[in-house]
Design an enzyme around this catalytic site. Structure first.
Site, PDB file in Angstrom:
ATOM      1  N   SER A 131       0.716   5.133  -3.270  1.00  0.00           N
ATOM      2  CA  SER A 131       1.354   5.695  -2.079  1.00  0.00           C
ATOM      3  C   SER A 131       0.306   6.658  -1.770  1.00  0.00           C
ATOM      4  O   SER A 131      -0.618   6.056  -1.511  1.00  0.00           O
ATOM      5  CB  SER A 131       2.771   6.795  -2.433  1.00  0.00           C
ATOM      6  OG  SER A 131       3.065   6.453  -1.776  1.00  0.00           O
ATOM      7  N   ASP A 162       7.565  -4.355  -1.805  1.00  0.00           N
ATOM      8  CA  ASP A 162       7.281  -3.309  -1.996  1.00  0.00           C
ATOM      9  C   ASP A 162       8.103  -2.835  -0.176  1.00  0.00           C
ATOM     10  O   ASP A 162       6.972  -3.365   1.435  1.00  0.00           O
ATOM     11  CB  ASP A 162       6.434  -2.253  -1.604  1.00  0.00           C
ATOM     12  CG  ASP A 162       5.962  -1.359  -1.222  1.00  0.00           C
ATOM     13  OD1 ASP A 162       6.982  -0.260  -1.110  1.00  0.00           O
ATOM     14  OD2 ASP A 162       4.926  -0.297  -1.742  1.00  0.00           O
ATOM     15  N   HIS A 175       7.984  -0.850  -4.907  1.00  0.00           N
ATOM     16  CA  HIS A 175       6.803   0.874  -4.232  1.00  0.00           C
ATOM     17  C   HIS A 175       6.305   1.350  -5.775  1.00  0.00           C
ATOM     18  O   HIS A 175       6.527   1.304  -6.286  1.00  0.00           O
ATOM     19  CB  HIS A 175       7.956   1.715  -3.662  1.00  0.00           C
ATOM     20  CG  HIS A 175       6.786   2.888  -2.894  1.00  0.00           C
ATOM     21  ND1 HIS A 175       5.868   2.032  -2.684  1.00  0.00           N
ATOM     22  CD2 HIS A 175       6.102   4.186  -3.283  1.00  0.00           C
ATOM     23  CE1 HIS A 175       4.726   3.399  -2.335  1.00  0.00           C
ATOM     24  NE2 HIS A 175       5.357   4.498  -2.642  1.00  0.00           N
TER      25      HIS A 175
END
Length: 612
Positions: free
Chosen positions: A221, A337, A368
């Protein structure tokens, strides 16, 4: 395809271990480093015991002053290494992760997000500033991630906090240049070209005498964005990166084809909200940072009124900065995601291939996060940090976890999209407010269909409905065989609006809709996309719609690689406000779609022949 079961045998025959600049059998207290099997660095018994690891912290001086105090900012860095490196006789490569999250973030209630309940194109209600983040953690430990995996295998693990977070000096900028230059400085220090100090303000220097200077970066991320950011500086010593679910463009994260759109699960988030969420740095500089960075640079650039792409967004789009990047890149992402959407990795992967950079991509079918299998990461880092000729560059370019497989058992493909994928165009026949048809046969004189925006109904409810006047739905015949979609679908919509502005949302779904405990993430939503019809001609300049006038807009949906099972039907749903992602205007806007001017393009493995 190459089966995973044959990979080990294939590699064993291929590998000829040679190590440049670092002997494959470096001796430090009679320890063999590295130990290589099947092209991967193996656990070294002497490095396994955490009691024998040396952990220390320091501050690395950068080339910027983002908190405006007249001195170069220093980044807080933590090191974990085997005790055998202390003498300096054994030097090891580094795996490095940096993050703005390590020292803590804003805590609930999250009442400082933007209020999305307002008309499109109007000034949004004022946003409440975020709370002061309470910094957590004490030196020298910044994070324990990566350590148990990589230190026993003969790597040193380094962590650092991003500018303006934790004990790192400076200010957060959420994609500004200092977030690229901060990890660059740490890598420069690891290679003896920047200075490190024992304290944030002192003059006692620290040297990284225990490393070869060969660095690999990874993270997920935001932590996956920063390896890419560092690599765009072209810093010498950064030999390979593995970004996992990276945000490669803040515009693509917070906007979509001119539309103000939130990331999944964070309705009303924007760059300034994320800034407040991570700003855990020194309290004495927060007021100044807020005034200069958040309330000036960010507030002046995000433009939540038009959603257009501008210089602010261009400066936070790493696709624009790939020129200096040379480090080999293993991208990892998920096709479902809906936070950092899969386009983020694909756009960089595609550009790096065109640039000639060594690159590979791993996708799975989940949500995710989700790093590549350890064996693949190990081969990547072993090849480029230890210079072991393990043949990883000769492996297939794409690794995709199929729908019912475990994430660490991906199927290999020559590339992504699948080389055999060909665009197939679908046309629409209407039956509103019920479901119309989706077919590859060209339609003529199909007429128009109208629906009314009503954000009270979420996308799932609209997709499941047999009939409703709040969306249009076009459904194919049931599939007689499995259908493999691989690549980037696109859609062209010819529409008119009853108002000067409107949201436009598109979902491609598999029907019948599956619910209950047995439903999987891949069962219902195939892909989706959003756009602002006001940007039908330009992403950088929107124009109000003339009510009743038809406009044509073409845009991509999110990349996908999915095998749809027999018996399912493809459903194309066109609607306006998406409750989970877009602004929430008052219900009532009418959108009319010209079916003859509207079409869907799907990349199908085998093309028209496979569809037929």
């Amino acid at each position: 395809m190459r089966s995973l079961q044959n990979i080990t045998l294939w590699l064993t025959a291929l590998i000829i271990i040679t190590v440049s600049g670092l002997s494959a059998q470096t001796q430090a207290q009679d320890i063999q480093v590295p130990v290589i099997e099947d092209g991967q660095a193996q656990v070294i018994p002497e490095f396994e015991d955490p009691e024998n690891w040396i952990r220390h912290d320091l501050w690395v001086e950068t080339e910027f002053d983002s908190d405006g105090n007249g001195k170069p900012d220093r980044m807080h860095v933590a090191v974990t290494r085997p005790e055998q490196t202390e003498s300096g006789d054994l030097k090891l490569p580094v795996i490095y992760e940096t993050s703005p999250y390590y020292a803590g973030t804003a805590q609930p209630p999250f009442d400082f997000f933007w209020n999305v309940k307002h008309e499109i194109g109007e000034e949004p209600p004022a946003r409440k500033a975020g709370p002061d983040v309470q910094r957590r953690g004490e030196r020298p430990i910044i994070s324990n991630s990566l350590i148990k995996t990589w230190v026993p295998r003969g790597f040193i693990v380094v962590h650092s906090s991003s500018p303006g977070t934790g004990l790192s000096q400076g200010s957060p900028t959420v994609g500004g240049d200092n977030e690229s230059l901060a990890p660059k400085a740490v890598i420069e220090w690891l290679n003896g070209r920047a200075k490190g100090y024992t304290t944030p303000d002192g003059n006692e220097e620290v040297e990284a005498y225990w490393t070869t200077g060969q660095v690999g970066m990874t993270g997920t991320s935001y932590n996956g964005t920063l390896p890419l950011a560092a690599a765009t500086t072209g810093v010498e010593g950064l030999e390979a990166i593995i970004p996992v679910a990276p945000n490669t463009s803040y515009y693509h994260y917070y906007r979509s084809n001119g539309l103000v759109r939130s990331p999944g699960g964070y309705l009303g988030e924007d760059v300034d909200v994320l800034y407040d969420f991570i700003h855990s740095g020194a309290e004495e500089y927060r007021t100044r940072n807020n005034r200069v960075v958040r309330d000036s640079i960010i507030a002046g650039g995000i433009d939540r009124i038009s959603g257009d792409y501008n210089d602010f967004w261009a400066g936070r789009d790493y696709l624009n900065d790939l020129g200096p990047l040379e480090a080999p890149v293993l991208m990892a992402h998920a096709f479902n995601d809906w936070n950092v959407m899969p386009e983020h990795s694909y756009r960089i992967y595609k550009a790096l291939k065109e640039k000639g950079v060594e690159t590979m991509v791993y996708y799975h079918q989940g949500g995710h996060g989700g790093q590549p299998p350890l064996w693949l990461m190990n081969m990547w880092f072993t090849r480029y940090l230890y210079d072991v000729e393990n043949g990883v560059e000769d492996l297939p370019r794409a690794w995709i976890t199929r729908e019912d497989d475990e994430r660490d058992q991906p199927t290999s493909y020559p590339d992504y999209p699948h080389p055999a994928a060909q665009d197939v165009t679908f046309y629409l026949s209407g039956n509103a407010p019920e479901r119309g048809t989706l077919t590859t046969e060209t339609t003529t004189n199909a007429g128009t269909e109208t629906f009314m925006d009503n954000v009270s109904f979420d996308g799932t409810a609209l997709a499941k409905a047999e009939w409703t006047n709040h969306r249009l739905m076009y459904v194919s015949e049931p599939l007689s065989d499995s259908l493999h979609i691989s690549g980037v679908p696109s859609i062209t919509v010819k529409l008119a609006s009853s108002k000067p502005s409107a949201n436009l949302s598109v979902w491609l779904v598999a029907l019948p809709w599956e619910e209950g405990r047995g439903a999987q993430i891949t069962d219902n939503i195939i892909t989706r996309g959003w756009a602002d019809p006001q940007n039908h001609e330009s992403l950088t300049e929107s124009e109000p719609l003339e009510p009743g006038k038809f406009y044509t807009i073409t845009f991509d949906l999110q990349p996908d690689d999915q095998i749809i099972p027999p018996g399912q039907q493809l459903g194309l749903m066109i609607f306006s406000s998406d409750q989970e992602y877009t602004l929430h205007p008052q219900p009532g806007t009418e959108l009319t779609v010209d079916l003859d001017g509207t079409m869907l393009t799907l990349p199908i493995v085998g093309g028209n022949e496979a569809w037929e």
